[in-house]
Design a protein around this motif. Structure first.
Motif, PDB file in Angstrom:
ATOM      1  N   THR A 194       0.894  -1.029   0.128  1.00 32.36           N
ATOM      2  CA  THR A 194       0.196   0.079   0.126  1.00 32.36           C
ATOM      3  C   THR A 194       0.849   1.238  -0.048  1.00 32.36           C
ATOM      4  OG1 THR A 194      -0.128  -0.044   2.471  1.00 32.36           O
ATOM      5  CG2 THR A 194      -1.663  -1.018   1.387  1.00 32.36           C
ATOM      6  N   HIS A 195       0.401   2.478  -0.393  1.00 34.25           N
ATOM      7  CA  HIS A 195       0.888   3.390  -0.348  1.00 34.25           C
ATOM      8  C   HIS A 195       1.452   4.053   1.194  1.00 34.25           C
ATOM      9  CE1 HIS A 195       2.037   7.812  -1.147  1.00 34.25           C
ATOM     10  NE2 HIS A 195       1.216   8.514   0.235  1.00 34.25           N
ATOM     11  N   LEU A 196       0.860   3.502   2.283  1.00 32.88           N
ATOM     12  CA  LEU A 196       1.347   3.525   3.444  1.00 32.88           C
ATOM     13  C   LEU A 196       2.756   2.819   3.801  1.00 32.88           C
ATOM     14  CD1 LEU A 196       1.085   5.087   6.340  1.00 32.88           C
ATOM     15  CD2 LEU A 196      -0.551   3.137   6.839  1.00 32.88           C
ATOM     16  N   ALA A 197       2.723   1.493   3.180  1.00 32.53           N
ATOM     17  CA  ALA A 197       3.836   0.861   3.532  1.00 32.53           C
ATOM     18  C   ALA A 197       5.186   1.338   2.688  1.00 32.53           C
ATOM     19  CB  ALA A 197       3.476  -0.620   2.831  1.00 32.53           C
ATOM     20  N   TYR A 198       5.007   1.853   1.605  1.00 33.48           N
ATOM     21  CA  TYR A 198       6.096   2.658   0.948  1.00 33.48           C
ATOM     22  C   TYR A 198       6.573   3.729   1.630  1.00 33.48           C
ATOM     23  CZ  TYR A 198       5.675  -0.074  -3.232  1.00 33.48           C
ATOM     24  OH  TYR A 198       5.579  -1.160  -4.044  1.00 33.48           O
ATOM     25  N   VAL A 199       5.472   4.802   2.383  1.00 37.78           N
ATOM     26  CA  VAL A 199       5.853   5.860   3.219  1.00 37.78           C
ATOM     27  C   VAL A 199       6.510   5.468   4.350  1.00 37.78           C
ATOM     28  CG1 VAL A 199       4.905   7.770   4.593  1.00 37.78           C
ATOM     29  CG2 VAL A 199       4.227   7.132   2.465  1.00 37.78           C
ATOM     30  N   ARG A 200       6.252   4.298   4.971  1.00 34.18           N
ATOM     31  CA  ARG A 200       6.789   3.795   6.014  1.00 34.18           C
ATOM     32  C   ARG A 200       8.472   3.433   5.939  1.00 34.18           C
ATOM     33  NH1 ARG A 200       1.880   0.676   9.068  1.00 34.18           N
ATOM     34  NH2 ARG A 200       0.937   2.676  10.154  1.00 34.18           N
ATOM     35  N   GLU A 201       8.680   2.869   4.949  1.00 36.60           N
ATOM     36  CA  GLU A 201       9.989   2.427   4.546  1.00 36.60           C
ATOM     37  C   GLU A 201      10.546   3.598   4.183  1.00 36.60           C
ATOM     38  OE1 GLU A 201       9.987   0.122   0.754  1.00 36.60           O
ATOM     39  OE2 GLU A 201       9.109  -1.541   1.624  1.00 36.60           O
ATOM     40  N   ARG A 202      10.149   4.646   3.991  1.00 36.87           N
ATOM     41  CA  ARG A 202      11.066   5.936   3.654  1.00 36.87           C
ATOM     42  C   ARG A 202      11.221   6.971   4.955  1.00 36.87           C
ATOM     43  NH1 ARG A 202       7.663   6.979  -0.895  1.00 36.87           N
ATOM     44  NH2 ARG A 202       6.650   8.753   0.108  1.00 36.87           N
ATOM     45  N   ARG A 203      10.335   6.959   5.953  1.00 35.63           N
ATOM     46  CA  ARG A 203      10.417   7.587   7.096  1.00 35.63           C
ATOM     47  C   ARG A 203      10.293   6.737   8.279  1.00 35.63           C
ATOM     48  NH1 ARG A 203      10.770  12.123   4.311  1.00 35.63           N
ATOM     49  NH2 ARG A 203       8.903  13.095   2.962  1.00 35.63           N
ATOM     50  N   SER A 204      11.017   7.285   9.172  1.00 37.32           N
ATOM     51  CA  SER A 204      11.209   6.556  10.650  1.00 37.32           C
ATOM     52  C   SER A 204       9.783   7.078  11.279  1.00 37.32           C
ATOM     53  CB  SER A 204      12.309   6.753  11.195  1.00 37.32           C
ATOM     54  OG  SER A 204      12.241   8.390  11.756  1.00 37.32           O
ATOM     55  N   ASP A 205       9.387   6.489  12.497  1.00 31.06           N
ATOM     56  CA  ASP A 205       8.456   6.894  13.332  1.00 31.06           C
ATOM     57  C   ASP A 205       8.522   8.230  13.769  1.00 31.06           C
ATOM     58  OD1 ASP A 205       6.894   4.439  12.776  1.00 31.06           O
ATOM     59  OD2 ASP A 205       7.645   3.688  14.747  1.00 31.06           O
TER      60      ASP A 205
END
Length: 113
Positions: A82-93
Motif C-alpha cells: 500500500t501507499h502507507l507501506a512505501y511511506v513507512r519504508e522511507r520515513r522513521s516513526d
C-alpha cells in the motif's frame, strides 16, 4: 448455373505444396524444456542459432529449463504494498511524528487567524 466465384472452395495458398515450390527447409534442432509443474515443451530452433537456457512454459507461464530433474524454480512474487507501506519504508516513526506535529501546528495557526 450456379452463381459464384471461379475460385469457389479454395483459399489463399491452396494447391500442391512441396519442396520445389517453397524451397529447402532450414535445418532444425528440437529442444525439450520442463517447468516446475513438469510440463514438457518441445521447441524447434534453427540449427545455427544459440539455444536459450530457459523458455516460458506455454501452459502455465512458469520458466522452463532443459534439465528435466531440476527445472527452474517459480519466480518469487512480492505482495502488493500500500501507499502507507512505501511511506513507512522511507520515513522513521520519529520523522513521521515530526511531520505530523508541524502540519498540526500550521493547521492550528490558520484556525486562530
Amino acid at each position: 448455373m450456379a452463381g459464384g466465384s471461379a475460385i469457389r472452395g479454395s483459399r489463399v495458398g491452396a494447391g500442391p505444396t512441396g519442396e520445389s515450390e517453397r524451397g529447402q527447409a532450414a535445418p532444425r534442432v528440437r529442444v525439450a524444456y520442463w517447468c516446475a509443474n513438469r510440463h514438457d515443451t518441445q521447441i524447434a530452433f534453427a540449427h545455427d542459432v544459440e539455444v536459450p537456457e530457459t523458455w516460458d512454459c506455454p501452459r502455465c507461464g512458469l520458466p522452463a529449463g532443459q534439465d528435466e530433474q531440476n527445472p527452474p524454480p517459480p519466480p518469487r512474487t512480492e505482495p502488493y504494498k500500500t501507499h502507507l507501506a512505501y511511506v513507512r519504508e522511507r520515513r522513521s516513526d520519529a520523522d513521521g511524528a515530526a511531520l505530523l506535529e508541524e502540519a498540526l501546528r500550521k493547521l492550528r495557526a490558520r484556525r486562530r487567524a
